[in-house]
Design a protein around this motif. Structure first.
Motif, PDB file in Angstrom:
ATOM      1  N   VAL A 374      -8.940   0.570  19.127  1.00 27.11           N
ATOM      2  CA  VAL A 374      -8.399   1.932  19.235  1.00 27.11           C
ATOM      3  C   VAL A 374      -9.041   2.680  20.400  1.00 27.11           C
ATOM      4  CG1 VAL A 374      -8.082   4.126  18.045  1.00 27.11           C
ATOM      5  CG2 VAL A 374      -7.857   1.982  16.778  1.00 27.11           C
ATOM      6  N   GLU A 375     -10.332   2.496  20.603  1.00 22.71           N
ATOM      7  CA  GLU A 375     -11.002   3.148  21.733  1.00 22.71           C
ATOM      8  C   GLU A 375     -10.424   2.690  23.063  1.00 22.71           C
ATOM      9  OE1 GLU A 375     -15.382   3.947  19.656  1.00 22.71           O
ATOM     10  OE2 GLU A 375     -15.051   2.190  20.937  1.00 22.71           O
ATOM     11  N   PHE A 381      -3.481   5.932  26.087  1.00 23.41           N
ATOM     12  CA  PHE A 381      -2.581   6.705  25.213  1.00 23.41           C
ATOM     13  C   PHE A 381      -3.442   7.462  24.197  1.00 23.41           C
ATOM     14  CE2 PHE A 381      -0.218   2.853  26.434  1.00 23.41           C
ATOM     15  CZ  PHE A 381       0.876   3.424  27.053  1.00 23.41           C
ATOM     16  N   PRO A 382      -3.762   8.721  24.455  1.00 17.86           N
ATOM     17  CA  PRO A 382      -4.599   9.465  23.515  1.00 17.86           C
ATOM     18  C   PRO A 382      -4.023   9.425  22.103  1.00 17.86           C
ATOM     19  CG  PRO A 382      -4.330  10.691  25.548  1.00 17.86           C
ATOM     20  CD  PRO A 382      -3.397   9.513  25.635  1.00 17.86           C
ATOM     21  N   VAL A 383      -4.865   9.052  21.156  1.00 25.44           N
ATOM     22  CA  VAL A 383      -4.398   8.887  19.781  1.00 25.44           C
ATOM     23  C   VAL A 383      -4.776  10.061  18.890  1.00 25.44           C
ATOM     24  CG1 VAL A 383      -4.534   6.376  19.988  1.00 25.44           C
ATOM     25  CG2 VAL A 383      -6.473   7.634  19.038  1.00 25.44           C
ATOM     26  N   ARG A 403     -17.556   7.348  14.750  1.00 23.17           N
ATOM     27  CA  ARG A 403     -16.608   6.790  15.724  1.00 23.17           C
ATOM     28  C   ARG A 403     -15.182   7.194  15.374  1.00 23.17           C
ATOM     29  NH1 ARG A 403     -17.459   0.506  16.870  1.00 23.17           N
ATOM     30  NH2 ARG A 403     -15.993   1.030  18.558  1.00 23.17           N
ATOM     31  N   MET A 404     -14.852   7.182  14.093  1.00 22.23           N
ATOM     32  CA  MET A 404     -13.522   7.604  13.665  1.00 22.23           C
ATOM     33  C   MET A 404     -13.275   9.067  14.012  1.00 22.23           C
ATOM     34  SD  MET A 404     -13.444   5.586   9.996  1.00 22.23           S
ATOM     35  CE  MET A 404     -12.032   6.502   9.364  1.00 22.23           C
ATOM     36  N   LYS A 405     -14.283   9.908  13.787  1.00 22.22           N
ATOM     37  CA  LYS A 405     -14.157  11.332  14.108  1.00 22.22           C
ATOM     38  C   LYS A 405     -13.912  11.522  15.602  1.00 22.22           C
ATOM     39  CE  LYS A 405     -14.658  15.799  14.356  1.00 22.22           C
ATOM     40  NZ  LYS A 405     -13.483  16.682  14.120  1.00 22.22           N
ATOM     41  N   ALA A 406     -14.641  10.788  16.436  1.00 20.09           N
ATOM     42  CA  ALA A 406     -14.494  10.912  17.890  1.00 20.09           C
ATOM     43  C   ALA A 406     -13.085  10.569  18.351  1.00 20.09           C
ATOM     44  CB  ALA A 406     -15.520  10.027  18.591  1.00 20.09           C
ATOM     45  N   LEU A 407     -12.412   9.691  17.616  1.00 21.22           N
ATOM     46  CA  LEU A 407     -11.054   9.272  17.977  1.00 21.22           C
ATOM     47  C   LEU A 407      -9.983  10.128  17.303  1.00 21.22           C
ATOM     48  CD1 LEU A 407     -11.641   5.429  17.715  1.00 21.22           C
ATOM     49  CD2 LEU A 407     -11.006   6.657  19.812  1.00 21.22           C
TER      50      LEU A 407
END
Length: 563
Positions: A374-375, A381-383, A403-407
């Motif tokens: 995802v990163e 493509f910003p998710v 990491r999930m929060k950052a994405l």
């Protein structure tokens, strides 16, 4: 600034006056067709404010406030409903449920959800055998565990054969165990391990004869289930109506459906018929799983050609691919290099099309593989705005959550450990299990955490059972496996089931709170969620459920409100 024409000063003053007007003053220009008053209305707005009453017009919230003020908004023919002090909440949305699948067979299955003893469960099978013709199938497709039974064990083949000797019987436990009666073994032509799909194994007795019990993974059980006779379309439609009404009785007004094992394109026809006939009583945001292994991306590209993001309406819309994207890796999150490459390709395509996705992932030890993918996609493509949800992941570490929060990922936490907490203790140890799932940690980090049940194969569809588990971390068997440090507050848990799940459905601008302009989806509760003893929350039901201002479920003392 553009020049103002003659008379524009008056317009500016008028606009300023409008802006300064209170919401109730604005609402007074309209009349309400329904008033709910004399209650405790949890709006679940940003301030989590409590009001006495609300006014509804044309299916939407007109205003909330004091009872006297709301009554003044009533039109000449408005219906006034005295809540008698009862608590009202926004209609609940299950953020991850296999509801469309459960609904298809709800009218033809035997349901063991919440049955307290194995004796009672077997009696239900026996009653079905007496009511049905000899040779007709009896199916218990999940939603139970031996921990709920006083006997603390599963049924034996002999016990099942004794209560239904003339019927093929299929009894599935979660996604790990299946019992087939002799008639069922015969009907499915299962005599040896070679007759069982890969991943399944026949249990044998002391004489090396198959007992009828199959230990298997989800994919294998799904293939066996697919061989069972299907309900007719009319039975599917009838079962779907009954299941959604059942959910209405529990305050559910929306679901995010994950697709799942045994869900193929043809399986959506019953819910589509209810939608077309305007008979849906829950709002459905649905995801499509890859229908078969090996061609996942091509199949999803083909299926979605005419389904752009959000395709549908306020009652039913397509939310995106999920939860099974790459079949080879969905069951436990272990992923091969080839699987990781295929997953990356599929997720990149989904991001380019701006689809919302739900992704099943269980162990924290391998979630870095997913987050790496995802990163990398996020660079092109910003998710962040796509509301991608990682499901389950009960063992998520704080590092993974960061990491999930950052994405900008959403964490969908279902109440699977209500059934499986004891198993988690055996896997990771009692002390480590106390911190799982780290809901409080995730909320402190600012993650959107969505609630759900993952019903009906692996759990109950009852949202209040789930809410109780979020709060106390106690399993159906009575073991407190999660510590209080990681528990959400009552407010946070309710937000998980309302605001946050509406967000997952891409509907947070329309529902999830009881604010002016939002859809009038709400539930009047049998007990006050905010003050009832935690151990009693699982017993709460709705006594009046409204969808878009229309009553879809009513029980005493509101039974006469059903229309």
């Amino acid at each position: 600034m553009l020049g103002l024409k003659s008379g524009s000063t008056g317009l500016v003053l008028l606009a300023a006056a409008f802006i300064a007007t209170s919401p109730i003053d604005i609402a007074s220009a309209q009349t309400a067709d329904t008033i709910l008053f004399n209650g405790k209305i949890l709006t679940v707005d940003k301030d989590f404010s409590t009001q006495q009453a609300l006014a509804i017009t044309d299916g939407k919230i007109l205003a909330t406030g004091a009872s006297a003020a709301m009554k003044k908004l009533a039109g000449k023919t408005a219906k006034l409903i005295d809540l008698g002090g009862r608590t009202v909440i926004p209609g609940l949305t299950d953020g991850h449920i296999h509801g469309i699948r459960a609904a298809l067979t709800f009218g033809t299955e035997v349901n063991w959800i919440g049955v307290p003893t194995l004796k009672d469960a077997l009696e239900k099978v026996g009653q079905a055998a007496k009511a049905q013709k000899p040779g007709s199938w009896i199916v218990v497709a999940g939603g139970w565990t031996e921990e709920q039974f006083a006997e603390k064990r599963r049924p034996t083949p002999a016990e099942v054969a004794a209560v239904a000797p003339d019927n093929p019987v299929y009894i599935q436990h979660l996604y790990d165990w299946l019992l087939l009666s002799p008639k069922a073994m015969e009907a499915l032509n299962i005599r040896d391990d070679s007759d069982v799909p890969p991943g399944g194994k026949l249990a044998r007795d002391s004489d090396n004869k198959p007992t009828g019990i199959i230990d298997a993974g989800g994919a294998a059980l799904g293939k066996i289930f697919d061989k069972l006779p299907k309900p007719t379309m009319e039975q599917q439609v009838d079962g779907s109506k009954k299941f959604f009404r059942e959910m209405n009785s529990l305050g559910i007004t929306g679901i995010v459906d994950g697709g799942g094992v045994s869900m193929y394109p043809a399986n959506y026809q019953a819910v589509f018929r209810l939608w077309q006939d305007r008979q849906l009583t829950v709002r459905v945001a649905y995801h499509l799983c890859a229908p078969k292994p090996g061609s996942e991306l091509a199949d999803l590209q083909n299926l979605t050609q005419l389904s752009p993001p959000g395709f549908g309406d306020a009652m039913l819309h397509f939310n995106g691919p999920g939860e099974i994207l790459i079949w080879a890796d969905w069951t436990d999150g272990d992923i091969t290099p080839d699987g990781k490459a295929k997953l990356a390709e599929l997720l990149r395509w989904a991001a380019s099309k701006r689809y919302t996705i739900q992704l099943h992932w269980n162990p924290d030890r391998t979630v870095h593989d997913l987050l790496d993918v995802v990163e990398d996609i996020n660079k092109d493509f910003p998710v962040r705005d796509l509301r991608w949800t990682v499901l389950h992941l009960y063992t998520a570490s704080e590092a993974s959550l960061k990491r999930m929060k950052a994405l900008g990922l959403v964490w969908g936490v279902q109440d699977g450990l209500y059934f499986g907490g004891e198993r988690l203790q055996k896997e990771v140890g009692v002390e480590q299990a106390k911190a799982m799932p780290r809901i409080a940690t995730a909320m402190k980090l600012g993650l959107v955490v969505g609630a759900g049940t993952d019903a009906h194969r692996v759990s109950s569809h009852n949202p209040f059972v789930a809410l109780q588990w979020y709060l106390d971390g106690t399993t159906i068997g009575g073991a407190k496996t999660r510590g209080d440090e990681e528990a959400p507050s009552r407010r946070q848990a309710l937000e998980m089931y309302t605001r946050n799940t509406a967000f997952m459905a891409n509907d947070d601008d329309k529902r999830g709170t009881l604010e002016a302009g939002k859809l009038a989806d709400l539930a009047v509760l049998s007990a006050d969620y905010m003050t009832a003893p935690v151990k009693e929350i699982g017993k709460i039901k709705s006594v009046l459920t409204m969808l878009g201002g229309k009553v879809v479920y009513a029980a005493p003392p509101f039974a006469e409100e059903r229309r």
